[in-house]
Design a protein around this motif. Structure first.
Motif, PDB file in Angstrom:
ATOM      1  N   ALA A   1     -63.421  22.723  17.111  1.00 28.33           N
ATOM      2  CA  ALA A   1     -63.067  24.146  17.097  1.00 28.33           C
ATOM      3  C   ALA A   1     -61.842  24.399  17.967  1.00 28.33           C
ATOM      4  O   ALA A   1     -60.940  25.150  17.578  1.00 28.33           O
ATOM      5  CB  ALA A   1     -64.248  24.985  17.567  1.00 28.33           C
ATOM      6  N   GLY A   2     -61.804  23.777  19.127  1.00 29.17           N
ATOM      7  CA  GLY A   2     -60.642  23.926  20.002  1.00 29.17           C
ATOM      8  C   GLY A   2     -59.384  23.333  19.390  1.00 29.17           C
ATOM      9  O   GLY A   2     -58.298  23.905  19.481  1.00 29.17           O
ATOM     10  N   TRP A   3     -59.541  22.185  18.748  1.00 32.44           N
ATOM     11  CA  TRP A   3     -58.392  21.515  18.138  1.00 32.44           C
ATOM     12  C   TRP A   3     -57.848  22.311  16.959  1.00 32.44           C
ATOM     13  O   TRP A   3     -56.653  22.455  16.799  1.00 32.44           O
ATOM     14  CB  TRP A   3     -58.797  20.111  17.686  1.00 32.44           C
ATOM     15  CG  TRP A   3     -57.724  19.382  16.940  1.00 32.44           C
ATOM     16  CD1 TRP A   3     -56.611  18.805  17.473  1.00 32.44           C
ATOM     17  CD2 TRP A   3     -57.650  19.172  15.531  1.00 32.44           C
ATOM     18  NE1 TRP A   3     -55.852  18.237  16.472  1.00 32.44           N
ATOM     19  CE2 TRP A   3     -56.477  18.449  15.270  1.00 32.44           C
ATOM     20  CE3 TRP A   3     -58.471  19.518  14.463  1.00 32.44           C
ATOM     21  CZ2 TRP A   3     -56.093  18.065  13.989  1.00 32.44           C
ATOM     22  CZ3 TRP A   3     -58.087  19.134  13.193  1.00 32.44           C
ATOM     23  CH2 TRP A   3     -56.917  18.418  12.961  1.00 32.44           C
ATOM     24  N   SER A   4     -58.753  22.858  16.140  1.00 31.93           N
ATOM     25  CA  SER A   4     -58.298  23.576  14.952  1.00 31.93           C
ATOM     26  C   SER A   4     -57.753  24.959  15.290  1.00 31.93           C
ATOM     27  O   SER A   4     -56.830  25.434  14.639  1.00 31.93           O
ATOM     28  CB  SER A   4     -59.404  23.674  13.908  1.00 31.93           C
ATOM     29  OG  SER A   4     -60.514  24.379  14.413  1.00 31.93           O
ATOM     30  N   ALA A   5     -58.323  25.601  16.277  1.00 28.99           N
ATOM     31  CA  ALA A   5     -57.833  26.875  16.822  1.00 28.99           C
ATOM     32  C   ALA A   5     -57.314  27.852  15.774  1.00 28.99           C
ATOM     33  O   ALA A   5     -56.237  28.413  15.905  1.00 28.99           O
ATOM     34  CB  ALA A   5     -56.772  26.612  17.881  1.00 28.99           C
ATOM     35  N   GLY A   6     -58.064  28.054  14.715  1.00 30.79           N
ATOM     36  CA  GLY A   6     -57.676  29.048  13.717  1.00 30.79           C
ATOM     37  C   GLY A   6     -56.686  28.559  12.671  1.00 30.79           C
ATOM     38  O   GLY A   6     -56.391  29.290  11.730  1.00 30.79           O
TER      39      GLY A   6
ATOM     40  N   GLU B   1     -55.451  24.441   7.934  1.00 33.52           N
ATOM     41  CA  GLU B   1     -55.436  23.016   7.591  1.00 33.52           C
ATOM     42  C   GLU B   1     -56.272  22.211   8.573  1.00 33.52           C
ATOM     43  O   GLU B   1     -57.060  21.352   8.184  1.00 33.52           O
ATOM     44  CB  GLU B   1     -54.002  22.497   7.534  1.00 33.52           C
ATOM     45  CG  GLU B   1     -53.234  23.056   6.355  1.00 33.52           C
ATOM     46  CD  GLU B   1     -51.772  22.667   6.357  1.00 33.52           C
ATOM     47  OE1 GLU B   1     -51.293  22.065   7.336  1.00 33.52           O
ATOM     48  OE2 GLU B   1     -51.098  22.967   5.355  1.00 33.52           O
ATOM     49  N   ARG B   2     -56.107  22.496   9.853  1.00 30.96           N
ATOM     50  CA  ARG B   2     -56.915  21.799  10.861  1.00 30.96           C
ATOM     51  C   ARG B   2     -58.384  22.189  10.733  1.00 30.96           C
ATOM     52  O   ARG B   2     -59.271  21.367  10.955  1.00 30.96           O
ATOM     53  CB  ARG B   2     -56.409  22.103  12.264  1.00 30.96           C
ATOM     54  CG  ARG B   2     -55.136  21.377  12.609  1.00 30.96           C
ATOM     55  CD  ARG B   2     -54.762  21.617  14.047  1.00 30.96           C
ATOM     56  NE  ARG B   2     -53.632  20.798  14.418  1.00 30.96           N
ATOM     57  CZ  ARG B   2     -53.339  20.470  15.653  1.00 30.96           C
ATOM     58  NH1 ARG B   2     -54.093  20.911  16.659  1.00 30.96           N
ATOM     59  NH2 ARG B   2     -52.300  19.722  15.920  1.00 30.96           N
ATOM     60  N   GLY B   3     -58.645  23.428  10.360  1.00 30.24           N
ATOM     61  CA  GLY B   3     -60.016  23.872  10.151  1.00 30.24           C
ATOM     62  C   GLY B   3     -60.684  23.088   9.031  1.00 30.24           C
ATOM     63  O   GLY B   3     -61.857  22.714   9.136  1.00 30.24           O
ATOM     64  N   ALA B   4     -59.939  22.820   7.964  1.00 28.74           N
ATOM     65  CA  ALA B   4     -60.474  22.033   6.852  1.00 28.74           C
ATOM     66  C   ALA B   4     -60.792  20.613   7.314  1.00 28.74           C
ATOM     67  O   ALA B   4     -61.863  20.077   7.014  1.00 28.74           O
ATOM     68  CB  ALA B   4     -59.482  22.014   5.686  1.00 28.74           C
ATOM     69  N   VAL B   5     -59.875  20.016   8.053  1.00 23.86           N
ATOM     70  CA  VAL B   5     -60.115  18.664   8.581  1.00 23.86           C
ATOM     71  C   VAL B   5     -61.324  18.678   9.506  1.00 23.86           C
ATOM     72  O   VAL B   5     -62.185  17.791   9.439  1.00 23.86           O
ATOM     73  CB  VAL B   5     -58.861  18.129   9.308  1.00 23.86           C
ATOM     74  CG1 VAL B   5     -59.175  16.827  10.031  1.00 23.86           C
ATOM     75  CG2 VAL B   5     -57.708  17.931   8.329  1.00 23.86           C
ATOM     76  N   SER B   6     -61.421  19.683  10.343  1.00 22.76           N
ATOM     77  CA  SER B   6     -62.556  19.795  11.265  1.00 22.76           C
ATOM     78  C   SER B   6     -63.882  19.861  10.521  1.00 22.76           C
ATOM     79  O   SER B   6     -64.853  19.208  10.906  1.00 22.76           O
ATOM     80  CB  SER B   6     -62.411  21.035  12.152  1.00 22.76           C
ATOM     81  OG  SER B   6     -61.313  20.897  13.014  1.00 22.76           O
ATOM     82  N   ARG B   7     -63.931  20.639   9.456  1.00 30.96           N
ATOM     83  CA  ARG B   7     -65.177  20.759   8.689  1.00 30.96           C
ATOM     84  C   ARG B   7     -65.548  19.435   8.031  1.00 30.96           C
ATOM     85  O   ARG B   7     -66.722  19.060   7.982  1.00 30.96           O
ATOM     86  CB  ARG B   7     -65.049  21.864   7.645  1.00 30.96           C
ATOM     87  CG  ARG B   7     -65.067  23.249   8.294  1.00 30.96           C
ATOM     88  CD  ARG B   7     -64.920  24.385   7.311  1.00 30.96           C
ATOM     89  NE  ARG B   7     -65.881  24.329   6.225  1.00 30.96           N
ATOM     90  CZ  ARG B   7     -65.694  24.934   5.062  1.00 30.96           C
ATOM     91  NH1 ARG B   7     -64.594  25.632   4.821  1.00 30.96           N
ATOM     92  NH2 ARG B   7     -66.619  24.855   4.111  1.00 30.96           N
TER      93      ARG B   7
END
Length: 108
Positions: free
Chosen positions: A12-17, A20-26
């Motif tokens: 969550a901290g890495w993707s920070a909104g 694209e990072r949110g998709a990778v995080s999920r």
């Protein structure tokens, strides 16, 4: 001493909104959840059947064990809830298409 964090909070901290990072995080979280489920399955050992029993051949012609099939099903179920367009696995004859509009493809 530093405070330990969970994978979920780190992602969550890495993707920070960032979408694209949110998709990778999920996807990473889904892979971690599936890995835990497979580890628990292995940990139960013979209570869940003969996991090492050869039950067929995979798409590459290798001997396919019961654990291979169960693990594949666990990962596919977990990734089906993530933003994944397609999944490739040696346990399947062809790639599985989930959501063509999703931003990621996963090979397992």
């Amino acid at each position: 001493m530093s405070k330990l964090s969970t994978l979920k909070s780190s992602l969550a901290g890495w993707s920070a909104g960032d979408p694209e990072r949110g998709a990778v995080s999920r996807v990473v979280q889904s892979l971690a959840d599936a890995s835990i489920a497979v580890a628990e399955l292995i940990g139960r050992g013979d209570l869940t059947g003969r996991l090492a029993a050869v039950v067929g051949d995979n798409a590459d012609g290798d001997a396919q064990k019961a654990l291979d099939i169960q693990a594949n099903e666990i990962f596919i179920a977990a990734l089906g809830k993530a933003p994944v367009a397609v999944i490739g696995s040696e346990e399947n004859e062809s790639a599985l298409v989930f959501d063509r509009a999703a931003p990621l493809a996963v090979a397992i």
